[in-house]
Every structure is written in structure tokens, then in C-alpha cells.
Write an enzyme that holds these catalytic residues in place. Structure first.
Site, PDB file in Angstrom:
ATOM      1  N   MET A  30       0.847  -1.194   0.000  1.00  0.00           N
ATOM      2  CA  MET A  30       0.000   0.000   0.000  1.00  0.00           C
ATOM      3  C   MET A  30       0.886   1.249   0.000  1.00  0.00           C
ATOM      4  O   MET A  30       0.421   2.347   0.289  1.00  0.00           O
ATOM      5  CB  MET A  30      -0.947  -0.008   1.192  1.00  0.00           C
ATOM      6  CG  MET A  30      -1.933  -1.177   1.123  1.00  0.00           C
ATOM      7  SD  MET A  30      -3.484  -0.901   1.973  1.00  0.00           S
ATOM      8  CE  MET A  30      -2.923  -0.658   3.635  1.00  0.00           C
ATOM      9  N   VAL A  35      12.048   0.012   5.267  1.00  0.00           N
ATOM     10  CA  VAL A  35      13.011  -1.067   4.998  1.00  0.00           C
ATOM     11  C   VAL A  35      12.367  -2.454   5.088  1.00  0.00           C
ATOM     12  O   VAL A  35      12.859  -3.414   4.492  1.00  0.00           O
ATOM     13  CB  VAL A  35      14.282  -0.993   5.890  1.00  0.00           C
ATOM     14  CG1 VAL A  35      15.113   0.213   5.521  1.00  0.00           C
ATOM     15  CG2 VAL A  35      13.950  -1.007   7.351  1.00  0.00           C
ATOM     16  N   HIS A  37       9.456  -3.243   3.740  1.00  0.00           N
ATOM     17  CA  HIS A  37       9.023  -3.520   2.357  1.00  0.00           C
ATOM     18  C   HIS A  37      10.228  -3.829   1.471  1.00  0.00           C
ATOM     19  O   HIS A  37      10.165  -4.692   0.595  1.00  0.00           O
ATOM     20  CB  HIS A  37       8.299  -2.302   1.761  1.00  0.00           C
ATOM     21  CG  HIS A  37       7.017  -1.953   2.428  1.00  0.00           C
ATOM     22  ND1 HIS A  37       6.859  -0.861   3.242  1.00  0.00           N
ATOM     23  CD2 HIS A  37       5.808  -2.556   2.381  1.00  0.00           C
ATOM     24  CE1 HIS A  37       5.622  -0.800   3.670  1.00  0.00           C
ATOM     25  NE2 HIS A  37       4.955  -1.815   3.173  1.00  0.00           N
ATOM     26  N   GLN A  61     -10.421  -2.633   2.137  1.00  0.00           N
ATOM     27  CA  GLN A  61      -9.942  -3.310   3.343  1.00  0.00           C
ATOM     28  C   GLN A  61      -9.951  -2.394   4.570  1.00  0.00           C
ATOM     29  O   GLN A  61      -9.505  -2.787   5.640  1.00  0.00           O
ATOM     30  CB  GLN A  61      -8.575  -3.942   3.119  1.00  0.00           C
ATOM     31  CG  GLN A  61      -7.428  -2.971   2.911  1.00  0.00           C
ATOM     32  CD  GLN A  61      -6.146  -3.705   2.504  1.00  0.00           C
ATOM     33  OE1 GLN A  61      -5.981  -4.117   1.376  1.00  0.00           O
ATOM     34  NE2 GLN A  61      -5.228  -3.867   3.457  1.00  0.00           N
ATOM     35  N   LYS A 151       4.777 -10.109   9.404  1.00  0.00           N
ATOM     36  CA  LYS A 151       4.206  -9.215  10.411  1.00  0.00           C
ATOM     37  C   LYS A 151       2.680  -9.296  10.379  1.00  0.00           C
ATOM     38  O   LYS A 151       2.034  -9.311  11.424  1.00  0.00           O
ATOM     39  CB  LYS A 151       4.654  -7.776  10.188  1.00  0.00           C
ATOM     40  CG  LYS A 151       3.925  -6.835  11.107  1.00  0.00           C
ATOM     41  CD  LYS A 151       4.477  -5.463  11.082  1.00  0.00           C
ATOM     42  CE  LYS A 151       3.664  -4.592  11.997  1.00  0.00           C
ATOM     43  NZ  LYS A 151       2.312  -4.353  11.473  1.00  0.00           N
ATOM     44  N   SER A 188       4.180   1.131   8.486  1.00  0.00           N
ATOM     45  CA  SER A 188       3.889   2.498   8.032  1.00  0.00           C
ATOM     46  C   SER A 188       3.090   3.249   9.091  1.00  0.00           C
ATOM     47  O   SER A 188       3.140   4.476   9.173  1.00  0.00           O
ATOM     48  CB  SER A 188       3.087   2.457   6.732  1.00  0.00           C
ATOM     49  OG  SER A 188       3.826   1.788   5.742  1.00  0.00           O
ATOM     50  N   ARG A 189       2.326   2.520   9.900  1.00  0.00           N
ATOM     51  CA  ARG A 189       1.475   3.189  10.896  1.00  0.00           C
ATOM     52  C   ARG A 189       2.269   3.678  12.108  1.00  0.00           C
ATOM     53  O   ARG A 189       1.727   4.442  12.908  1.00  0.00           O
ATOM     54  CB  ARG A 189       0.348   2.257  11.336  1.00  0.00           C
ATOM     55  CG  ARG A 189      -0.681   2.030  10.229  1.00  0.00           C
ATOM     56  CD  ARG A 189      -1.886   1.266  10.706  1.00  0.00           C
ATOM     57  NE  ARG A 189      -2.969   1.313   9.744  1.00  0.00           N
ATOM     58  CZ  ARG A 189      -3.349   0.308   8.942  1.00  0.00           C
ATOM     59  NH1 ARG A 189      -2.716  -0.847   8.997  1.00  0.00           N
ATOM     60  NH2 ARG A 189      -4.351   0.450   8.094  1.00  0.00           N
TER      61      ARG A 189
HETATM   62  O1  PAF Z   1      -0.247  -5.794   3.483  1.00  0.00           O
HETATM   63  C1  PAF Z   1      -0.637  -4.866   2.750  1.00  0.00           C
HETATM   64  O2  PAF Z   1       0.049  -3.864   2.550  1.00  0.00           O
HETATM   65  C2  PAF Z   1      -2.007  -4.964   2.081  1.00  0.00           C
HETATM   66  O3  PAF Z   1      -2.921  -5.602   2.903  1.00  0.00           O
HETATM   67  C3  PAF Z   1      -1.949  -5.643   0.697  1.00  0.00           C
HETATM   68  C4  PAF Z   1      -1.495  -7.077   0.777  1.00  0.00           C
HETATM   69  C5  PAF Z   1      -1.010  -4.857  -0.211  1.00  0.00           C
HETATM   70  C6  PAF Z   1      -3.346  -5.623   0.077  1.00  0.00           C
HETATM   71  O4  PAF Z   1      -3.831  -4.332  -0.069  1.00  0.00           O
END
Ligand code: PAF
Length: 281
Positions: A30, A35, A37, A61, A151, A188-189
Site C-alpha cells: 500500500m 526497509v 518492504h 480493506q 508481520k 507504516s502506521r
Molecule cells: O499488506 C498490505 O500492505 C495490504 O494488505 C496488501 C497485501 C497490499 C493488500 O492491499
């Protein structure tokens, strides 16, 4: 690295690689990359000839009142981070591309059972949105493999089930959680946390370590769950859950069961919801 925003451009780029017999690894995100990601991209890079990442803040979501609007959107630095990691292609669609009939009127996938507990119970509809968007992204990219972070342990299990149940020819790879030096899982949060909250936040990981210690000392898991919730509450957290479950299907263990277990915590600290988990064996 090339960035594309629609399905025809995405498919054209991938078709060229496929024509050369190259394999494709995929990392859905998203955005607002950190790091953690980047380690997912590294894993895809090591296992596939070409790497595609997606950046899409998926509206389906997020429940009403969650942080969809304020979720950080940082495409330009994300592109730089992906380029640094050697990502070949970024797919950054808008909502109309992913949901041509509107997010409210989309075909929706539901993975039963495993989505009904923990995150699924705290965030009704969340995993329907995740399963739906991930399946759409899989259809668009048609990767050989896809990488998800441990995570989001329950999300990983949901995706594994989705792939198996729909017979999708995609290998799912799980990447280890990356942590700050004080143990806080990267997310990110985390940037929503105030300085005081940031100082408190590592207690989530610390509580998971304590769970593992208590389990190894022979304490019963229901007692450990109670102790863990109380510990978080005393420190100012509002826990949604602090539980010990079977790692395979997230069901509750039998009395005395010790193998194959995972500790999972979700807790609010101020306005931020933190989640984390730890294998307990
Ligand atoms: O983990 C995430 O960042 C999201 O849930 C995903 C898998 C990209 C789906 O939107």
C-alpha cells in the site's frame, strides 16, 4: 524502473519478459515503503528474474472510521526506494482501475473460517477487501511467486488459503518481520505514534517475548493470555487481543500443546493500532 498505472501497460511489460522465458516475482504493497518492504523486494529479487511491485491503498480493506483517508501516500519516495532495490516495474493503479464498477459494487471474495477470528473479528470485512484486491492483483500481474510479510501473520495465512483453494499457480513466500533496535516491528502506521507512544510501543514485542518465556516455563496458555493483556493494559494500551494460537490455522491449542504455536497481539496506543506476532517454538 518503469511505473505503469493501467492494466494494458502492465500486461505489455510483463508479456515481453514472459516471451524471454523470465520468471516474475510480485510484491503487493500500500506504499509508504520502509526497509521492511524493501526486504520483501530483496526476497523477490533473489527468487525471480523480474520483480513487480504494486502501490495501491485499497479502500475495501478499511472499515468506515479507519485510517483510509490519512493513510500516507508517498509515491515519489516509494519509486526511489523501489528503484534502489532493483525493482523492475511498479504498478500504481487508481481506484477506478482496480474497481471498474466502484469499490462498493465489486465482486468480493471471502475466505471463510480463518478470517473470522482476531483481525477479522476486530475489523469486520477487512480480509474480504484484502482477498479481493490481492486476487485482482494476481490476475493482473500473473506472477510466479509473491512475497508477503510475516508481520501480518493472519493476512499471510489468508493469502495462502486463497491461492490453494483457487488453485492459483503462485508460490507464496513469507518474509521475516523487520524490527527497530528496540524490537518494535516496522510499520507504516508507526509514524502516527507521538514521541511518548513511540517509547511505549516496543512493549508489544516485549510482551510476545514474555509469552514465549512463560510458555517454555510450562504455564498454561490461557493464563499467559490473561497476564499479557493485563501487562499491556497497565502500560496504557487497549488490547484487541493478546493470544496464543496454532500457527497453521489460528485455532486455539489443546491443553498442554506446545509445538507450532504463535503469539499474536493487536493493541491500540492512543489512536494507533499496533499488531505483531512471534513464533513461540
Ligand atoms: O499488506 C498490505 O500492505 C495490504 O494488505 C496488501 C497485501 C497490499 C493488500 O492491499
Amino acid at each position: 524502473m518503469q511505473t505503469v498505472h493501467d492494466a494494458p501497460a502492465l500486461r505489455a511489460a510483463i508479456r515481453g519478459w514472459r516471451g524471454n522465458g523470465q520468471t516474475v516475482g510480485f510484491v503487493p504493497t500500500m506504499g509508504n515503503l520502509h526497509v521492511g518492504h524493501q526486504s520483501l523486494i530483496k526476497l523477490a529479487r533473489a527468487r525471480a528474474d523480474r520483480v513487480v511491485a504494486s502501490v495501491f491503498v485499497n479502500p475495501t480493506q478499511f472499515a468506515p472510521g479507519e485510517d483510509f483517508e490519512r493513510y500516507p501516500r508517498t509515491l515519489v519516495p516509494d519509486q526511489a526506494a523501489l528503484t534502489d532495490e532493483g525493482c523492475d516495474l511498479l504498478f500504481a493503479p487508481d481506484v477506478a482501475t482496480m474497481y471498474p464498477f466502484g469499490a462498493q459494487h465489486s465482486v468480493t471474495l471471502r475466505v471463510p473460517q480463518i478470517t473470522e477470528v482476531l483481525e477479522g473479528a476486530s475489523r469486520p470485512g477487512h480480509f474480504d477487501g484484502v482477498a479481493t484486491v490481492v486476487c485482482k492483483l494476481f490476475n493482473l500481474v500473473q506472477p510466479d511467486l509473491a512475497v508477503f510479510g510475516q508481520k501480518d501473520f493472519q493476512q499471510l495465512k489468508v493469502i495462502e488459503r486463497l491461492v490453494r483453494d483457487l488453485s492459483l499457480p503462485i508460490k507464496i513466500l513469507a518474509a521475516a518481520t523487520l524490527r527497530a533496535d528496540d524490537g518494535l516491528a516496522l510499520s507504516s502506521r508507526n509514524q502516527y505514534l507521538s514521541a511518548d507512544e513511540r517509547a511505549q510501543a516496543p512493549l508489544v514485542h516485549d510482551t510476545l517475548l514474555k509469552m514465549r518465556e512463560l510458555l517454555h516455563k510450562g504455564h498454561a496458555w490461557p493464563v499467559i493470555e490473561q497476564v499479557s493483556s493485563s501487562r499491556l493494559r497497565r502500560a496504557g494500551f487497549v488490547p484487541d487481543y493478546a493470544v496464543i494460537r496454532r500457527a497453521g490455522d489460528l485455532s486455539a491449542p489443546a491443553e498442554g500443546e506446545r509445538e507450532g504455536l504463535v503469539g499474536l497481539i493487536a493493541a491500540r496506543l492512543g489512536s494507533t493500532r499496533l499488531i505483531d506476532n512471534l513464533r513461540l517454538d
